[in-house]
Design a protein around this motif. Structure first.
Motif, PDB file in Angstrom:
ATOM      1  N   THR A 268      63.553 -90.664 -19.494  1.00 31.07           N
ATOM      2  CA  THR A 268      62.975 -90.892 -17.900  1.00 31.07           C
ATOM      3  C   THR A 268      63.609 -90.625 -16.688  1.00 31.07           C
ATOM      4  N   PRO A 331      52.583 -98.551  -9.754  1.00 23.97           N
ATOM      5  CA  PRO A 331      54.087 -97.834 -10.643  1.00 23.97           C
ATOM      6  C   PRO A 331      54.698 -96.953 -10.063  1.00 23.97           C
ATOM      7  N   SER A 333      56.641 -94.466 -10.732  1.00 25.32           N
ATOM      8  CA  SER A 333      55.568 -92.863 -11.819  1.00 25.32           C
ATOM      9  C   SER A 333      54.605 -93.066 -10.641  1.00 25.32           C
ATOM     10  N   HIS A 388      68.722 -98.159 -12.019  1.00 25.09           N
ATOM     11  CA  HIS A 388      68.384 -98.278 -13.506  1.00 25.09           C
ATOM     12  C   HIS A 388      70.341 -97.424 -14.521  1.00 25.09           C
ATOM     13  N   SER A 459      54.883 -93.287 -18.678  1.00 26.21           N
ATOM     14  CA  SER A 459      55.195 -94.835 -18.516  1.00 26.21           C
ATOM     15  C   SER A 459      53.464 -95.705 -17.944  1.00 26.21           C
ATOM     16  N   LYS A 462      53.623 -96.505 -22.172  1.00 28.97           N
ATOM     17  CA  LYS A 462      55.034 -97.401 -22.076  1.00 28.97           C
ATOM     18  C   LYS A 462      54.830 -99.085 -21.640  1.00 28.97           C
ATOM     19  N   GLU A 463      54.942 -98.937 -20.850  1.00 27.96           N
ATOM     20  CA  GLU A 463      54.732-100.248 -19.543  1.00 27.96           C
ATOM     21  C   GLU A 463      53.832-100.746 -19.040  1.00 27.96           C
ATOM     22  N   LYS A 466      53.050-101.730 -14.259  1.00 31.08           N
ATOM     23  CA  LYS A 466      54.073-102.631 -13.992  1.00 31.08           C
ATOM     24  C   LYS A 466      54.584-101.895 -12.716  1.00 31.08           C
TER      25      LYS A 466
END
Length: 470
Positions: A268, A331, A333, A388, A459, A462-463, A466
């Motif tokens: 990421t 998101p 991203s 993060h 992203s 995977k998520e 979000k």
């Protein structure tokens, strides 16, 4: 903090980003006037007026973020304004000896000021606000200051360069830095300047080899337009720099208190930093060569060019507000991918404009679009890395973003300069050389779009869709 003090706190921290970009415009706007005083005609030598500043901003930011973690972010932040002011004044005094190298050194030393300011300003935000809409808003304010800062700096440099004497632009800038440093001591709450209970150590070995590696690689790329890659001293400097960066990675894996904790670098972080690097590198080429295009091809004066860039202040505010909305409804991203698309569109529009055309047809549109790339990518990357990293490493998180932003501008200018000098067979055809530099920026921004799309797809898989809580 009371609401009034909070407003002043956000303002004094966000102004550091404004001053950073203002210093960029301060030298770019009267570039030809300054170069004439120094007797400099080579485009590669002139690019050092900008690249030298971005070099040290990008190189020393990571160290200053760690210094903030150790000494307290408020202390380092206030000292950064003082340093910025001193070397801004010295840059003005370089008009007396009339040596370009002295001016380049002053510009490089000047860049250490923003390196001290920006990561610690963002770290102060990171410590003052928990994840949520308030944090998103203040990070967006920080990003919105960049376009306004560039226009203010360019206007100041143009005014003093055309009407008075260009050193006064640097001297007045230095005085402003001193005033901001004093104000920051009173406005920033002492609670945010406390040193951590267990202060982390400073990684001297990692800092030395890391700085040497970054400086040498950057010098190699920016000397290539002057001497060519076939000269041994150019590629040997690059090889030594890459070896130093390799040594930096080896040292950091074994350091007790690493400057850059390798465990924090996952895919990421890699995607985010790669997007920021190519996007802002393309932006740096766009700023420098758009100004050269308007100066050398359309023969506009510095003050009139500053006026042409003024709309980016309005679009920057709009982009900032839009970024705050998007980061709470889509998101992060997706915001990053959108910023890469904005960079690419803005550069394509500028790079394809005819030599003689009304300003409103393409240049105006490009200037309107580019702040969306700036004001979306910077807050998005800052939010991702801030959330993060743990609280005690907020300085490091912000250092990574700022390092990549400023270092990529300097390296990309070196690459574009090489393409301009050696791709243009007729040096008298200035327009063709500028076009080649534009094509370099288009390639970089196109790569940014691909990376941004890949990051968003990764992203999403995977998520899912979000969205940050707000």
């Amino acid at each position: 903090m009371s609401l009034t003090r909070e407003i002043f706190f956000v303002a004094i921290c966000a102004v550091s980003h404004l001053m950073t970009q203002a210093s960029l415009g301060l030298a770019l706007a009267p570039l030809d006037i300054i170069a004439k005083d120094f007797g400099t005609t080579n485009a590669g030598e002139q690019s050092w007026f900008i690249a030298g500043y971005s070099l040290t901003v990008g190189t020393f930011i990571m160290i200053s973020g760690r210094l903030g973690d150790i000494l307290g972010h408020k202390r380092v932040f206030a000292f950064g304004y003082a340093w910025f002011g001193v070397w801004s004044c010295f840059a003005g005094f370089s008009a007396y000896p009339k040596h370009q190298i002295f001016f380049d050194v002053c510009r490089a030393m000047q860049g250490i000021g923003p390196a001290l300011l920006m990561p610690n300003a963002l770290a102060l935000f990171g410590r003052a606000y928990s994840p949520g809409i308030r944090k998103n808003i203040v990070f967006s304010f920080f990003g919105a200051a960049a376009p306004a800062g560039f226009v203010i700096g360019a206007t100041s440099g143009s005014f003093f360069g055309q009407v008075a004497w260009w050193p006064w632009a640097f001297w007045s800038f230095g005085i402003t830095c001193f005033a901001l440093g004093v104000l920051s001591m009173f406005i920033i709450p002492n609670a945010l300047s406390d040193r951590p209970a267990k202060s982390p150590g400073f990684d001297w070995s990692g800092s030395i080899v890391g700085v040497c590696g970054l400086v040498l690689v950057n010098i190699a790329f920016n000397n290539a337009p002057l001497y060519g890659w076939n000269k041994p001293h150019v590629y040997f400097i690059l090889i030594i720099g890459l070896l130093c960066l390799g040594a930096f990675g080896w040292v950091e894996k074994r350091a007790v208190n690493p400057l850059l904790p390798m465990h924090a670098l996952n895919s990421t972080v890699g995607f985010v930093l790669a997007c920021v690097g190519v996007g802002w590198g393309a932006f740096g080429v766009w700023v420098f060569y758009s100004w050269r295009f308007l100066t050398l091809v359309r023969h506009a004066t510095p003050l009139s060019i500053s006026a042409q860039y003024a709309p980016c202040m309005i679009s920057g505010l709009i982009a900032s507000g839009m970024t705050g909305f998007l980061m709470t409804h889509t998101p992060v991203s997706f915001v990053m991918m959108t910023s890469m698309v904005a960079f690419c569109i803005g550069i394509v529009i500028a790079g394809t404009q005819p030599a003689q055309q009304t300003y409103w047809a393409q240049m105006f549109v490009s200037i309107i679009v580019m702040p969306f790339g700036m004001d979306m990518s910077f807050p998005a990357a800052s939010i991702i890395l801030s959330n993060h990293m743990p609280r005690e490493h907020q300085g490091l998180a912000m250092s990574l973003v700022n390092t990549v932003v400023n270092y990529s501008i300097s390296v990309a200018l070196g690459i574009a300069g090489t393409v301009e000098v050696y791709g243009n067979k007729d040096p008298a055809n200035v327009e063709h050389g500028i076009r080649l530099a534009y094509y370099t920026a288009i390639g970089l921004s196109g790569l940014g779009v691909l990376l941004g799309a890949a990051f968003f797809a990764k992203s999403l898989l995977k998520e899912g869709w979000k969205v940050m809580e707000h």
